[in-house]
Structure formats: structure tokens, C-alpha cells
Design an enzyme around this catalytic site. Structure first.
Site, PDB file in Angstrom:
ATOM      1  N   ASP A  75      49.002  32.160 -23.927  1.00  0.00           N
ATOM      2  CA  ASP A  75      49.885  31.052 -24.303  1.00  0.00           C
ATOM      3  C   ASP A  75      49.190  30.154 -25.316  1.00  0.00           C
ATOM      4  O   ASP A  75      47.958  30.060 -25.355  1.00  0.00           O
ATOM      5  CB  ASP A  75      50.338  30.257 -23.077  1.00  0.00           C
ATOM      6  CG  ASP A  75      49.203  29.568 -22.337  1.00  0.00           C
ATOM      7  OD1 ASP A  75      48.162  30.220 -22.130  1.00  0.00           O
ATOM      8  OD2 ASP A  75      49.364  28.390 -21.963  1.00  0.00           O
ATOM      9  N   GLU A 140      47.664  28.413 -19.464  1.00  0.00           N
ATOM     10  CA  GLU A 140      46.433  27.646 -19.619  1.00  0.00           C
ATOM     11  C   GLU A 140      46.673  26.360 -20.392  1.00  0.00           C
ATOM     12  O   GLU A 140      46.088  25.318 -20.094  1.00  0.00           O
ATOM     13  CB  GLU A 140      45.370  28.493 -20.327  1.00  0.00           C
ATOM     14  CG  GLU A 140      43.945  27.971 -20.152  1.00  0.00           C
ATOM     15  CD  GLU A 140      43.544  26.922 -21.183  1.00  0.00           C
ATOM     16  OE1 GLU A 140      42.512  26.270 -20.986  1.00  0.00           O
ATOM     17  OE2 GLU A 140      44.270  26.758 -22.192  1.00  0.00           O
ATOM     18  N   GLU A 141      47.554  26.429 -21.386  1.00  0.00           N
ATOM     19  CA  GLU A 141      47.839  25.249 -22.202  1.00  0.00           C
ATOM     20  C   GLU A 141      48.885  24.342 -21.555  1.00  0.00           C
ATOM     21  O   GLU A 141      49.163  23.264 -22.075  1.00  0.00           O
ATOM     22  CB  GLU A 141      48.321  25.670 -23.595  1.00  0.00           C
ATOM     23  CG  GLU A 141      47.343  26.524 -24.384  1.00  0.00           C
ATOM     24  CD  GLU A 141      46.135  25.750 -24.889  1.00  0.00           C
ATOM     25  OE1 GLU A 141      45.982  24.584 -24.515  1.00  0.00           O
ATOM     26  OE2 GLU A 141      45.354  26.337 -25.653  1.00  0.00           O
ATOM     27  N   GLU A 169      37.158  31.687 -24.417  1.00  0.00           N
ATOM     28  CA  GLU A 169      37.540  30.451 -25.103  1.00  0.00           C
ATOM     29  C   GLU A 169      36.646  30.221 -26.331  1.00  0.00           C
ATOM     30  O   GLU A 169      35.483  30.639 -26.353  1.00  0.00           O
ATOM     31  CB  GLU A 169      37.400  29.252 -24.156  1.00  0.00           C
ATOM     32  CG  GLU A 169      38.424  29.192 -23.050  1.00  0.00           C
ATOM     33  CD  GLU A 169      39.783  28.696 -23.527  1.00  0.00           C
ATOM     34  OE1 GLU A 169      39.966  28.489 -24.743  1.00  0.00           O
ATOM     35  OE2 GLU A 169      40.669  28.524 -22.666  1.00  0.00           O
ATOM     36  N   HIS A 366      44.387  24.193 -32.218  1.00  0.00           N
ATOM     37  CA  HIS A 366      45.464  23.218 -32.010  1.00  0.00           C
ATOM     38  C   HIS A 366      45.864  22.497 -33.306  1.00  0.00           C
ATOM     39  O   HIS A 366      46.727  21.617 -33.274  1.00  0.00           O
ATOM     40  CB  HIS A 366      45.096  22.176 -30.958  1.00  0.00           C
ATOM     41  CG  HIS A 366      44.989  22.721 -29.570  1.00  0.00           C
ATOM     42  ND1 HIS A 366      45.098  21.943 -28.444  1.00  0.00           N
ATOM     43  CD2 HIS A 366      44.766  23.978 -29.115  1.00  0.00           C
ATOM     44  CE1 HIS A 366      44.947  22.684 -27.359  1.00  0.00           C
ATOM     45  NE2 HIS A 366      44.741  23.932 -27.751  1.00  0.00           N
TER      46      HIS A 366
END
Length: 401
Positions: A75, A140-141, A169, A366
Site C-alpha cells: 500500500d 502499513e500506511e 523499508e 511520500h
């Protein structure tokens, strides 16, 4: 698609618009890749009241030990203003040696490199002498309620046991090989509410300004520092993230105000001991009336979020050194062993086996125009392949199953 090419595997994943909680076909695409490598797939969807249903995937190659887990998430956060992107956020366009797309760094890139590393290893010398599992969530997000925590419990209930785990990550601040995460700080959030007496600003003696009380309490929480850190963790830090009074009138003293805060804490504290320390500090500070002469102690209440994250430190020297050696071989750099940054799903995995984190450079995660250098994809794939080979060889030579 050639699974040994991380750029191709990543492009296929980026083109799945898997913005939390939507899957966008990402898990099915990944499942097909893993199936080609001989994995058995166990897709599962979890639900919880008040949260969206979320798809997850657990896949395993092999039936014997030793057993290594790779964990991550497909995700991604929303693209934001798509007009601000120079490339479509789900196109996986390549420009000047960079692949653009939401999730390129956080963290479809890490997943793609692990798949390609496995594909290369299997092509070169066959499947590892043991088992490899891939544990991937779509949450996760988001709230992180219907994801890794439940997927681990689901797999464990079916008899799965792991010897070590790597989370993909993005851990490197500037260049590949900068940093391995060997632990994480804990996280505790809270809301502080201060009660006052509403009144006219021209007649402050008839009112009690809660903002003055709040400033006193904030100072009491921040000073002195909670600790100085230690050899593995930086100092604990408390950050106020909002102050809300809901008062549009400049000539009215409000009746109440609230402040929200978050604390990232090291292993000197538990969530419980930290909350106790904060309550003691507030009780002392409330008696300070220097900003509120003539008033009683500050009237307040503090409420801590029901879900907190503990700090943890991984002490599996063989796991850490094997990954560090693979990084040195591929990049020429000795990675720093760090516990900095925010929380990750490693906080759930550490209850089942030792876990470390290593992935791509996180500078564009992001952001608009999130992108990854193709050279970094190649470096990470080599690191993962070398790590896989050495971790299983070490366990085999030591007779550990």
C-alpha cells in the site's frame, strides 16, 4: 516480465494504484511473481469494526528450516496533487536513470528488489536450503489494524515459525549502504485538556485563561529533558503537534483548550513508565501559578492513546553482521546501525523473531515525484542476493535448522 530485473518487477507493482486501503491488484501481481518462483501463496483479508477491510499476502518457499522472512507493504500514500507530478504517479516512467511512481521508494522498490534477488539466486544455484517467506500487508500506511499484526498471528496459528526477518523499508538517508535499522523507538500519543473560566479580556480577574495554564503544563513536560539517550538510542523527545482552543473571538478568554502531543521514546522507558512520569510532571507543574496569579492550581486532564508502540532493539549479531557484510560488498560502505526514525511494522515482527530493516534511499518517499535511481535498485538487489546466500550458508555450516 523478467523477474531477475528489479526495474521490471517494480514497474509492474507501481502500475497497481494501491492507495491504502485499496489494493489495486498489487498483491495479486506480487503473488503471480512469487508463484513463478515456486512459492505457495496464502492471500487473506482482515476486517475490524470501524476500519476498512484490507488484503494481505503470506507466501512461503520451502518446508524446512532455517526460515527467513521478508516483510513489507504494497500500500502507498495518496499521490496528492497529480498535476504537480512531472510524470503520472502510477506510470513507472523512467527518465534520466530514475523510475517515477508512488511507492517507488516506500516500499514497492524494496519488494521488487527482494523478488529479483531471489530469482537470481534460484537461477544461479537453486532455492535456498531452508525456507523463505514473504509477508506483505496492504495496511502499513493506514491504521495498521488489519495488516501485519493480524497476518503474523494468522501465520503463527497455522504453525509458521521464523528464525529471522528483514523489513524492506527505505532506511538509507542519502546513499545506498548508509544505514541498517536494528531497532526502533517507541511511540506514545496523548491529549492534554486544560479547563479555565471564560470571560472578557478586559476583565481578566473575572476569568481564568486556560492557555496560561497550558503553557505552564507544556513547560513542565518539556523541561528538564526526559533522558539523554544511550549507546543505541537517541534521547526521548516529546513534540506538541497541535493546540486547539476553538475561539474565533479576539476579545474573549476561552473556557478550555487542548494540546496534542507525541513522544518517541527509547528503551529507557516503557509506555507505562513514561505515562507515569508525564502524569507526575503535570501534577507538579499544575501547582505553578506564576502565569496565573491569584488562581488555584491548573485544572487539567491527560488522556493517552490506547495504542502505543514499544521500543525494541535487535541483538542477533549474526543477522546484523551478515547483512552489514552484504552491504559492504555491494557498496563499499559500512552501514551505521541505527534506531532512529519513526515506527514500522518491525514493531510487530520483533515479537516473533529477530528483525532488521534495510531498503532504498528514502529522500523522496511520500513526496511529489517519488522516484528511485535504477542504479539503487540494482545495488539493493545485489545486497539482498548476497545476504540470502550467506545467511542460509552460515546456518547450514553451523548445523542450525
Amino acid at each position: 516480465m523478467t523477474l531477475t530485473d528489479p526495474a521490471q518487477t517494480l514497474a509492474a507493482l507501481i502500475r497497481c494504484p494501491s492507495v491504502t486501503p485499496e489494493d489495486g491488484g498489487a498483491l495479486a501481481t506480487l503473488g503471480e511473481m512469487l508463484g513463478e518462483l515456486g512459492f505457495s501463496n496464502d492471500p487473506v483479508t482482515f476486517s475490524d469494526e470501524g476500519t476498512p477491510d484490507v488484503g494481505n499476502l503470506y507466501s512461503r518457499l520451502g518446508t524446512e528450516g532455517p526460515h527467513l522472512m521478508f516483510a513489507g507493504h504494497t500500500d502507498v500514500v495518496p499521490a496528492g496533487d497529480r498535476e504537480a507530478w512531472t510524470r503520472d504517479p502510477f506510470s513507472a516512467d523512467i527518465v534520466d536513470g530514475f523510475m517515477y511512481g508512488r511507492g517507488a521508494v516506500d516500499m514497492k522498490g524494496g519488494i521488487a528488489c527482494f523478488v529479483s534477488a531471489l530469482a537470481r539466486l534460484i537461477e544461479r544455484r537453486g532455492a535456498p536450503q531452508g525456507s523463505v517467506s514473504v509477508l506483505i500487508t496492504g495496511d502499513e500506511e493506514g491504521p495498521s489494524i488489519n495488516g501485519t499484526e493480524k497476518l503474523l498471528a494468522h501465520a503463527a496459528a497455522k504453525g509458521e515459525r521464523w528464525d529471522a526477518a528483514v523489513v524492506g523499508e527505505p532506511t538509507n538517508p542519502n546513499e545506498m549502504g548508509d544505514m541498517i535499522k536494528i531497532g526502533r523507538r517507541g511511540s506514545l500519543s496523548g491529549v492534554l485538556t486544560v479547563e479555565g473560566v471564560q470571560g472578557h479580556v478586559a476583565y481578566p480577574h473575572l476569568a481564568d485563561n486556560p492557555l496560561s495554564g497550558l503553557v505552564t503544563l507544556m513547560d513542565g513536560l518539556l523541561d528538564p529533558p526526559l533522558d539523554a539517550g544511550n549507546d543505541r538510542f537517541p534521547p526521548t523527545n516529546l513534540e506538541f503537534t497541535s493546540v486547539d482552543t476553538g475561539n474565533p473571538a479576539a476579545n474573549v478568554i476561552p473556557a478550555r483548550t487542548t494540546a496534542t502531543f507525541n513522544i518517541r521514546f527509547n528503551d529507557i522507558w516503557t509506555a507505562e513508565s513514561l505515562a507515569a512520569e508525564l502524569r507526575a510532571r503535570l501534577a507538579r507543574a499544575a501547582k505553578d501559578t506564576r502565569l496565573r496569579a491569584g488562581h488555584e492550581p491548573v485544572r487539567y486532564r491527560v488522556e493517552f492513546a490506547p495504542r502505543s508502540s514499544p521500543s525494541f532493539l535487535t541483538r542477533d549479531d549474526a543477522l546484523i553482521e551478515t547483512l552489514s557484510a552484504a552491504v559492504r560488498e555491494a557498496t563499499g560502505r559500512t552501514p551505521a546501525l541505527s534506531t532512529t526514525g519513526g515506527t514500522s511494522d518491525a514493531r510487530f515482527i520483533k515479537d516473533y523473531c529477530p528483525v532488521v530493516e534495510f531498503g532504498l534511499v528514502g529522500q523522496t518517499m511520500h513526496m511529489v515525484d517519488e522516484r528511485v535511481a535504477l542504479s539503487d535498485l540494482e545495488s539493493l538487489t545485489r545486497i539482498y542476493e548476497t545476504f540470502l546466500e550467506r545467511w542460509f550458508d552460515h546456518r547450514s555450516a553451523a548445523g542450525i535448522r
